[in-house]
Motif scaffolding. Structure first.
Motif, mmCIF file in Angstrom:
data_model
loop_
_atom_site.group_PDB
_atom_site.id
_atom_site.type_symbol
_atom_site.label_atom_id
_atom_site.label_comp_id
_atom_site.label_asym_id
_atom_site.label_seq_id
_atom_site.Cartn_x
_atom_site.Cartn_y
_atom_site.Cartn_z
ATOM 1 N N ASP A 56 -30.474 -12.246 -18.408
ATOM 2 C CA ASP A 56 -30.036 -13.847 -18.380
ATOM 3 C C ASP A 56 -29.205 -14.271 -19.711
ATOM 4 O O ASP A 56 -28.356 -14.636 -19.616
ATOM 5 C CB ASP A 56 -31.340 -14.639 -18.267
ATOM 6 N N CYS A 59 -25.631 -12.607 -19.176
ATOM 7 C CA CYS A 59 -24.974 -13.610 -18.540
ATOM 8 C C CYS A 59 -24.320 -14.792 -19.392
ATOM 9 O O CYS A 59 -23.449 -15.278 -19.328
ATOM 10 C CB CYS A 59 -25.447 -13.998 -17.167
ATOM 11 N N ARG A 60 -25.584 -15.446 -20.045
ATOM 12 C CA ARG A 60 -24.973 -16.443 -20.926
ATOM 13 C C ARG A 60 -24.189 -16.366 -21.838
ATOM 14 O O ARG A 60 -23.340 -17.084 -22.329
ATOM 15 C CB ARG A 60 -26.452 -17.216 -21.419
ATOM 16 N N GLY A 65 -24.147 -17.509 -15.617
ATOM 17 C CA GLY A 65 -25.821 -17.391 -15.508
ATOM 18 C C GLY A 65 -26.140 -16.248 -14.316
ATOM 19 O O GLY A 65 -25.068 -15.794 -13.770
ATOM 20 N N SER A 95 -31.104 -15.056 -10.535
ATOM 21 C CA SER A 95 -31.774 -16.113 -11.593
ATOM 22 C C SER A 95 -33.063 -16.638 -10.948
ATOM 23 O O SER A 95 -33.764 -17.627 -11.584
ATOM 24 C CB SER A 95 -30.846 -17.223 -11.812
ATOM 25 N N SER A 109 -30.114 -20.488 -13.255
ATOM 26 C CA SER A 109 -28.879 -20.595 -13.447
ATOM 27 C C SER A 109 -28.283 -22.182 -13.220
ATOM 28 O O SER A 109 -27.548 -22.497 -13.815
ATOM 29 C CB SER A 109 -27.914 -19.685 -12.786
ATOM 30 N N THR A 110 -28.940 -22.568 -12.242
ATOM 31 C CA THR A 110 -28.431 -24.010 -11.819
ATOM 32 C C THR A 110 -29.610 -25.087 -11.681
ATOM 33 O O THR A 110 -29.344 -26.355 -11.782
ATOM 34 C CB THR A 110 -28.242 -23.999 -10.289
ATOM 35 N N CYS A 165 -23.977 -11.463 -12.784
ATOM 36 C CA CYS A 165 -23.711 -12.875 -13.367
ATOM 37 C C CYS A 165 -22.847 -13.860 -12.376
ATOM 38 O O CYS A 165 -22.001 -13.054 -11.824
ATOM 39 C CB CYS A 165 -23.043 -12.613 -14.832
#
Length: 190
Positions: A56, A59-60, A65, A95, A109-110, A165
């Protein structure tokens, strides 16, 4: 008389230029560098093995995400893409998780509740962990290893796996701009 003609020509040129400007507007969608458009998302497979938290964070660091899945159409397109981009990789972090003591899964992520969950056979196993991976079953033949469709599996968040990602599509508008000095460069016959 000449100046009246000149003003009329200038006004008509500007009017047509503005009409042309509006008519030439175009919207373009692109993915960030190294990401590939898959369905309405930009995806990047990272084959390095990390736990859920490290994945995580990675990806950030890319302004993205971990992967979330919202519907069957998107899921099918992702499963068509995975054998092309990572043909021998059976597992990827998504995620999806139920961290925070909830009994429901959410896409980190959302921030949305995971409504569409295409589970692997025998899943979810609530005692197996709190995080979700996409996992394919592997069938070994004498010639090769064959991966089935990737489906969601519960796994402890501290175990390692590669990850996917996702970044949003970048939307750009392009317009044809008039050269601001064009009027002064124009040569008008007398």
């Amino acid at each position: 008389m000449l100046s009246t003609k000149l003003v009329c020509i200038a006004l008509v040129s500007l009017a047509f230029g503005q009409v042309y400007l509006v008519a030439s507007e175009e919207t373009i969608t692109l993915c960030p560098t190294n990401f590939t458009q898959v369905a309405d998302k930009c995806l990047l497979v990272d084959g390095s093995w990390k736990n859920f938290y490290e994945s995580d964070r990675h990806c950030r660091s890319l302004n993205a995400g971990l992967l979330s899945i919202s519907n069957p159409t998107e899921f099918n397109v992702i499963n068509e893409w995975l054998p092309i981009i990572a043909p021998y990789q059976p597992e990827f972090w998504t995620s999806g998780n139920k961290l925070g003591g909830t009994s429901d899964y959410y896409w980190q992520s959302t921030g949305q509740k995971a409504v569409y969950l295409p589970w692997s056979a025998g899943q979810p196993t609530t005692t197996a962990g709190d995080c979700l991976t996409l996992m394919a079953n592997v069938t070994m033949t004498p010639e090769e290893a064959i991966l089935s469709v990737h489906r969601l599996t519960v796994k402890p968040c501290t175990q390692w796996a590669p990850h996917i990602c996702q970044a949003p599509l970048e939307i750009f508008k392009t317009q044809l701009c008039l050269n601001t000095t064009a009027f002064f460069e124009a040569k008008i016959p007398v």
